[in-house]
Design a protein around this motif. Structure first.
Motif, short mmCIF file in Angstrom:
data_model
loop_
_atom_site.label_atom_id
_atom_site.label_comp_id
_atom_site.label_asym_id
_atom_site.label_seq_id
_atom_site.Cartn_x
_atom_site.Cartn_y
_atom_site.Cartn_z
N GLN A 82 7.07 8.35 3.16
CA GLN A 82 6.23 8.03 2.01
C GLN A 82 6.96 8.26 0.69
O GLN A 82 6.83 7.44 -0.23
N THR A 83 7.72 9.32 0.57
CA THR A 83 8.44 9.56 -0.69
C THR A 83 9.47 8.47 -0.95
O THR A 83 9.69 8.09 -2.10
N THR A 84 10.08 7.95 0.09
CA THR A 84 11.04 6.86 -0.07
C THR A 84 10.32 5.60 -0.53
O THR A 84 10.80 4.88 -1.41
N VAL A 85 9.16 5.32 0.06
CA VAL A 85 8.36 4.17 -0.36
C VAL A 85 8.02 4.30 -1.84
O VAL A 85 8.19 3.35 -2.61
N GLU A 86 7.56 5.46 -2.24
CA GLU A 86 7.19 5.68 -3.65
C GLU A 86 8.38 5.48 -4.57
O GLU A 86 8.25 4.90 -5.66
N THR A 87 9.54 5.94 -4.15
CA THR A 87 10.75 5.79 -4.95
C THR A 87 11.15 4.32 -5.05
O THR A 87 11.54 3.84 -6.12
N LEU A 88 11.05 3.60 -3.94
CA LEU A 88 11.44 2.18 -3.93
C LEU A 88 10.53 1.34 -4.82
O LEU A 88 11.01 0.56 -5.65
N LEU A 111 10.14 -2.44 4.45
CA LEU A 111 9.15 -2.45 3.37
C LEU A 111 8.66 -3.87 3.10
O LEU A 111 7.45 -4.13 3.03
N LEU A 112 9.58 -4.81 2.97
CA LEU A 112 9.19 -6.19 2.72
C LEU A 112 8.42 -6.78 3.89
O LEU A 112 7.48 -7.56 3.69
N ARG A 113 8.79 -6.41 5.10
CA ARG A 113 8.07 -6.88 6.28
C ARG A 113 6.61 -6.41 6.24
O ARG A 113 5.69 -7.18 6.52
N ALA A 114 6.39 -5.16 5.87
CA ALA A 114 5.03 -4.62 5.78
C ALA A 114 4.24 -5.34 4.69
O ALA A 114 3.06 -5.67 4.87
N PRO A 165 -1.33 1.37 -1.05
CA PRO A 165 -0.92 2.76 -1.20
C PRO A 165 0.37 3.05 -0.42
O PRO A 165 0.64 2.45 0.62
N ALA A 166 1.14 3.99 -0.94
CA ALA A 166 2.39 4.38 -0.29
C ALA A 166 2.15 4.89 1.12
O ALA A 166 2.97 4.65 2.02
N ALA A 167 1.04 5.57 1.34
CA ALA A 167 0.74 6.08 2.69
C ALA A 167 0.55 4.93 3.68
O ALA A 167 1.00 5.01 4.82
N TRP A 168 -0.10 3.85 3.25
CA TRP A 168 -0.28 2.69 4.11
C TRP A 168 1.07 2.05 4.41
O TRP A 168 1.36 1.70 5.56
N LEU A 169 1.89 1.88 3.37
CA LEU A 169 3.22 1.30 3.56
C LEU A 169 4.08 2.17 4.47
O LEU A 169 4.85 1.66 5.28
N GLN A 170 3.94 3.47 4.37
CA GLN A 170 4.68 4.38 5.24
C GLN A 170 4.29 4.15 6.69
O GLN A 170 5.16 4.05 7.56
#
Length: 66
Positions: free
Chosen positions: A31-37, A55-58, A19-24
């Motif tokens: 979170q909105t940037t994660v979702e966009t990416l 993001l890739l590190r996560a 989920p984007a929240a976890w990645l954030q």
């Protein structure tokens, strides 16, 4: 840009679509940037060190725990 967005989307899918929240939380990116990416909705290339690399590190951390 479309090819790069595809690479990010495939990396996200390879890590079981977290989920984007976890990645954030794990990357520090909003979170909105994660979702966009990962959704491929960027109009221009994202900043590598501020957005793509965290993001890739996560995603790599998640795969390492599997």
């Amino acid at each position: 840009m479309q090819a790069f967005a595809g690479y990010l989307a495939r990396a996200h899918a390879a890590a079981w679509n977290p989920p984007a929240a976890w990645l954030q939380r794990k990357s520090g990116i909003p979170q909105t940037t994660v979702e966009t990416l990962v959704g491929g909705r960027r109009k221009r290339l994202p900043d590598w060190s501020e957005q793509v690399e965290p993001l890739l590190r996560a995603l790599r951390r998640l795969l390492a725990t599997a």
